[in-house]
Enzyme design. Structure first.
Site, PDB file in Angstrom:
ATOM      1  CG  HIS A  32       0.388   2.513  -4.211  1.00 35.77           C
ATOM      2  ND1 HIS A  32       1.001   1.400  -3.671  1.00 35.77           N
ATOM      3  CD2 HIS A  32       0.081   3.320  -3.161  1.00 35.77           C
ATOM      4  CE1 HIS A  32       1.058   1.522  -2.356  1.00 35.77           C
ATOM      5  NE2 HIS A  32       0.515   2.679  -2.016  1.00 35.77           N
ATOM      6  CG  ASP A  40       1.762  -3.305  -7.746  1.00 41.35           C
ATOM      7  OD1 ASP A  40       2.585  -2.389  -7.925  1.00 41.35           O
ATOM      8  OD2 ASP A  40       0.806  -3.205  -6.965  1.00 41.35           O
TER       9      ASP A  40
END
Length: 393
Positions: A139, A169
């Site tokens: 992540h 991200d």
């Protein structure tokens, strides 16, 4: 008003933040984004608290306006057949599975280009489509750690701290995907051929460190956290606490700004410290400025320096940033009414001349547009009903 990306169809198979952010940027400027989701569950962000209007997760609502939702079981032969028909009318495919997942379904880039050579296939992944880490889970925080970016994100005690937003991200993944897609679309207009866009969020995060990385690769010396020119190493480019616990941002990098600042505050003795060469000089000048800024509150400093052209500003909270008169005048916030409730997001950006933002679709319910999209593909109402009954859509 015709939007710049009107006529471009994007199939978005991604989940969560990076792909959703990328496809919303495209959708906001007119692309027909079809969000292809798994029947019964859909994008994980739909179900993540906190929840907003219609009971959908804010993580989903924030990045999924102006899209249509089609549910499709890609593990079934019929679902893949429907998807292949959809690909024939698509310009862009966006996915965020681990490398190899789409190929195992018979829907990878090499397979799809056989039926749609013009297709631009954008794959967002943590570490890229190849390499020893390509299958590794991760992540945002992991990617920032691998990229070296977290090494420079430290508190006053020198300890690494959590980033305030999802840099890998959003910037390393979402923005890089949009850049790659638009670049490939321009290339296709010249050659007629699509291509694969391989977006590694780790490499995208590394791309946010061009100065530090270039310096290291050239000299073999990496800057120390808190000591390089743009992260705390210069007195003229720093953050200073004020008497009331607020903070001022000082970014007087150019000599003319530094001169104007020192003159206004009445401390011309600081002029030689604009770019001190030694660590002791740096500490001395920063200590002097820390003492000076502690003599007044943040707002007193802002009022005194308001008309000064010297790159001085406040360190705002989120509430202050959105309520600032400039942000209000520019209309950075975007409010939508969904199921009788208000959803607040950011307005589409960047701003393009002769283009006004428009909300064609609110963040869709799961499968909200399945029947309409399948009808566009030529399926009859009877066929669509049969697909639903068998769990294909």
């Amino acid at each position: 008003m015709t939007q710049p990306l009107s006529g471009i169809r994007v199939l978005d198979l991604s989940r969560l933040l990076p792909g959703g952010y990328a496809s919303q940027l495209l959708a906001d400027f007119g692309a027909d984004v079809i969000k292809v989701e798994e029947p019964g569950s859909g994008d994980y962000g739909r179900h993540m608290p906190p929840y907003g209007p219609s009971g959908m997760g804010l993580a989903f609502l924030a990045v999924n306006r102006n899209k249509r939702s089609l549910t499709l079981n890609l593990k079934s032969e019929e679902g893949r057949s429907i998807f292949l028909r959809l690909v024939r009318s698509a310009d862009v495919l966006l996915e965020s599975f681990r490398p190899g997942v789409m190929a195992r379904l018979g829907l990878g880039y090499e397979q799809l280009r056989e039926i749609r050579p013009e297709l631009i296939y954008c794959a967002i992944s943590g570490y890229g489509q190849d390499g020893p880490y390509s299958q590794r889970a991760g992540h945002d925080l992991n990617y920032l750690g691998y990229a070296g970016l977290l090494h420079y994100n430290r508190d006053q005690q020198g300890r690494p701290v959590m980033p305030p937003t999802q840099l890998a991200d959003l910037a390393g993944g979402g923005l890089m995907a949009v850049i790659g897609i638009l670049t490939a679309l321009i290339g296709r207009s010249q050659t007629g051929q699509g291509r694969l866009v391989d977006v590694s969020m780790t490499e995208g995060a590394m791309a946010l460190l061009p100065l530090a990385i270039s310096g290291y690769l050239t000299t073999g010396q990496a800057p120390q956290p808190g000591h390089s020119p743009l992260d705390g190493g210069l007195p003229c480019y720093n953050i200073y606490e004020t008497r009331d616990g607020g903070y001022i941002t000082l970014a007087a990098l150019e000599p003319k700004f530094w001169h104007a600042f020192c003159t206004r505050i009445g401390h011309l003795e600081l002029l030689p410290f604009h770019t001190p060469v030694g660590p002791e000089e740096r500490k001395q000048a920063i200590a002097i400025l820390q003492s000076i800024f502690k003599t007044k509150t943040r707002d007193e400093w802002l009022a005194e320096l308001a008309d000064l052209d010297a790159c001085v500003g406040p360190l705002y909270s989120l509430e202050e940033a959105l309520s600032d008169p400039h942000a209000q005048a520019r209309g950075v916030a975007h409010l939508s009414a969904i199921a009788g409730e208000t959803l607040g997001t950011l307005r589409p950006f960047p701003r393009l001349s002769d283009t006004s933002p428009e909300e064609r679709y609110q963040p869709p319910q799961l499968g909200e547009h399945s029947a309409a999209i399948l009808s566009e593909l030529g399926y009859s109402q009877e066929e669509i009903a049969a697909f639903r009954a068998r769990g294909i859509v």
